[in-house]
Design an enzyme around this catalytic site. Structure first.
Site, PDB file in Angstrom:
ATOM      1  N   HIS A  55       0.808  -1.215   0.000  1.00 13.30           N
ATOM      2  CA  HIS A  55       0.000   0.000   0.000  1.00 13.30           C
ATOM      3  C   HIS A  55       0.842   1.267   0.000  1.00 13.30           C
ATOM      4  O   HIS A  55       0.344   2.336   0.354  1.00 13.30           O
ATOM      5  CB  HIS A  55      -0.949  -0.007   1.212  1.00 13.30           C
ATOM      6  CG  HIS A  55      -1.947  -1.120   1.129  1.00 13.30           C
ATOM      7  ND1 HIS A  55      -2.582  -1.637   2.237  1.00 13.30           N
ATOM      8  CD2 HIS A  55      -2.413  -1.840   0.072  1.00 13.30           C
ATOM      9  CE1 HIS A  55      -3.398  -2.617   1.852  1.00 13.30           C
ATOM     10  NE2 HIS A  55      -3.308  -2.764   0.554  1.00 13.30           N
ATOM     11  N   SER A 105      -6.324  -7.584   9.865  1.00 10.50           N
ATOM     12  CA  SER A 105      -7.705  -8.069   9.962  1.00 10.50           C
ATOM     13  C   SER A 105      -8.097  -8.863   8.719  1.00 10.50           C
ATOM     14  O   SER A 105      -9.166  -9.472   8.662  1.00 10.50           O
ATOM     15  CB  SER A 105      -8.651  -6.872  10.133  1.00 10.50           C
ATOM     16  OG  SER A 105      -8.491  -5.975   9.025  1.00 10.50           O
TER      17      SER A 105
HETATM   18  N1  APR Z   1      -0.328  -7.490  17.892  1.00 11.82           N
HETATM   19  C1  APR Z   1      -0.858  -8.199  16.854  1.00 11.82           C
HETATM   20  N2  APR Z   1      -2.015  -7.858  16.227  1.00 11.82           N
HETATM   21  C2  APR Z   1      -2.657  -6.772  16.681  1.00 11.82           C
HETATM   22  C3  APR Z   1      -2.171  -5.970  17.754  1.00 11.82           C
HETATM   23  C4  APR Z   1      -0.954  -6.381  18.362  1.00 11.82           C
HETATM   24  N3  APR Z   1      -0.424  -5.700  19.394  1.00 11.82           N
HETATM   25  N4  APR Z   1      -3.053  -4.947  17.951  1.00 11.82           N
HETATM   26  C5  APR Z   1      -4.040  -5.096  17.032  1.00 11.82           C
HETATM   27  N5  APR Z   1      -3.812  -6.185  16.289  1.00 11.82           N
HETATM   28  C6  APR Z   1      -4.614  -6.710  15.175  1.00 11.82           C
HETATM   29  C7  APR Z   1      -6.095  -6.446  15.268  1.00 11.82           C
HETATM   30  O1  APR Z   1      -6.723  -7.483  16.016  1.00 11.82           O
HETATM   31  C8  APR Z   1      -6.507  -6.479  13.792  1.00 11.82           C
HETATM   32  O2  APR Z   1      -6.829  -7.795  13.378  1.00 11.82           O
HETATM   33  O3  APR Z   1      -4.181  -6.050  14.008  1.00 11.82           O
HETATM   34  C9  APR Z   1      -5.248  -6.026  13.059  1.00 11.82           C
HETATM   35  C10 APR Z   1      -5.370  -4.617  12.519  1.00 11.82           C
HETATM   36  O4  APR Z   1      -6.381  -4.623  11.532  1.00 11.82           O
HETATM   37  P1  APR Z   1      -6.653  -3.264  10.721  1.00 11.82           P
HETATM   38  O5  APR Z   1      -6.731  -2.135  11.673  1.00 11.82           O
HETATM   39  O6  APR Z   1      -7.793  -3.559   9.795  1.00 11.82           O
HETATM   40  O7  APR Z   1      -5.323  -3.043   9.876  1.00 11.82           O
HETATM   41  P2  APR Z   1      -4.909  -3.774   8.541  1.00 11.82           P
HETATM   42  O8  APR Z   1      -5.380  -5.186   8.515  1.00 11.82           O
HETATM   43  O9  APR Z   1      -3.436  -3.540   8.366  1.00 11.82           O
HETATM   44  O10 APR Z   1      -5.700  -2.914   7.416  1.00 11.82           O
HETATM   45  C11 APR Z   1      -5.439  -3.251   6.062  1.00 11.82           C
HETATM   46  O11 APR Z   1      -6.705  -1.327   5.368  1.00 11.82           O
HETATM   47  O12 APR Z   1      -7.159   0.837   5.902  1.00 11.82           O
HETATM   48  C12 APR Z   1      -6.497   0.035   4.999  1.00 11.82           C
HETATM   49  O13 APR Z   1      -4.593   0.502   3.723  1.00 11.82           O
HETATM   50  C13 APR Z   1      -5.028   0.318   5.037  1.00 11.82           C
HETATM   51  O14 APR Z   1      -3.187  -1.238   5.002  1.00 11.82           O
HETATM   52  C14 APR Z   1      -4.433  -0.964   5.614  1.00 11.82           C
HETATM   53  C15 APR Z   1      -5.470  -2.009   5.236  1.00 11.82           C
END
Ligand code: APR
Length: 231
Positions: free
Chosen positions: A106, A174
């Site tokens: 991204h 996620s």
């Molecule tokens: N250790 C491991 N996992 C964690 C922790 C932690 N300390 N804290 C949170 N999480 C997990 C959450 O449970 C969740 O499943 O990290 C995940 C974060 O999910 P999102 O906030 O949806 O982030 P992400 O999956 O990277 O989003 C994907 O969406 O908004 C767009 O471009 C953006 O790259 C991003 C994409």
């Protein structure tokens, strides 16, 4: 020592313990900002200053945070295996921890891109992009990140990388955003799949070995296990 190809698919969760907010967890960015206001081409066309400010704030914060034990462990893993990091994150924490093979699906906060020549990008460190900052062709600079609705240029390369994994380690995502989430299903038959996420959902990665734990605690233990058990 028989080196294996460890592919690590990471998301915002791996940087959470460095102090960078995730998107959808509690305190997530998408609870403070609407995606359509700050992370789409339409938003940039409508109010470029607002979009630039959103990324300027995130880029400035990046200078004040550090890689955590999960990022550092993944860099250490390179001592015993071939490691390919495929990240959805736009932060530079994998690189700052010492990982040498990082594919940003991204884009990257630290890079700016021309708005008329998308292949023209430059490293701007942690500084802001302001209205009036232009590329050599005279066009307004934008963040070199993938906005919702935009293509993911590195996706084909990422699929090839995951398709050659002996181990697919999925940390802190996620798996709700496509096409990146498809990668969780691109590992070859027989590859070991491991998930580290406090809210991991079994149905999103069937057959995976799941650790419902935070990354900074569990990833170093997994790295030690992988370094001790080469084959
Ligand atoms: N250790 C491991 N996992 C964690 C922790 C932690 N300390 N804290 C949170 N999480 C997990 C959450 O449970 C969740 O499943 O990290 C995940 C974060 O999910 P999102 O906030 O949806 O982030 P992400 O999956 O990277 O989003 C994907 O969406 O908004 C767009 O471009 C953006 O790259 C991003 C994409």
């Amino acid at each position: 020592m028989h080196r294996r190809h460890i592919v690590v698919l990471t998301g915002a969760g791996i940087s959470a313990e460095s102090g960078i907010p995730t998107f959808r967890g509690s305190g997530g960015l998408w609870f403070k900002y609407r995606i359509e206001d700050v992370a789409t081409p339409e938003a940039f066309a409508r109010d470029p200053a607002m979009v630039l400010d959103f990324y300027n704030q995130r880029r400035a914060q990046l200078e004040s945070v550090q890689p955590n034990q999960a990022h550092k462990a993944l860099a250490r893993l390179e001592q015993g295996h071939k490691v390919s990091v495929v990240t959805q994150n736009v932060d530079d924490l994998h690189e700052r921890a010492g990982s040498t093979s990082v594919l940003h699906l991204h884009g990257q906060l630290r890079r700016a891109r021309s708005t008329v020549a998308p292949d023209w990008t430059m490293d701007i460190g942690y500084g802001p992009i302001r209205m009036g900052d232009t590329c050599p062709l005279g066009s307004q600079l934008r963040p070199d990140v993938v906005w919702f609705g935009e293509p993911v240029p590195a996706m084909d390369e990422a699929r090839d990388v995951v398709a050659s994994a002996d181990v697919l380690l999925i940390v802190g995502t996620s798996l709700g955003v496509y096409p990146a989430a498809y990668l969780a299903h691109d590992a070859p038959a027989g590859a070991e799949i491991i998930v580290v996420d406090p809210e991991a959902r079994e149905e999103r990665v069937p057959g995976a070995r799941i650790f419902r734990e935070k990354a900074a605690g569990r990833v170093p233990l997994l790295v030690a296990e992988l370094l001790e058990n080469p084959a």
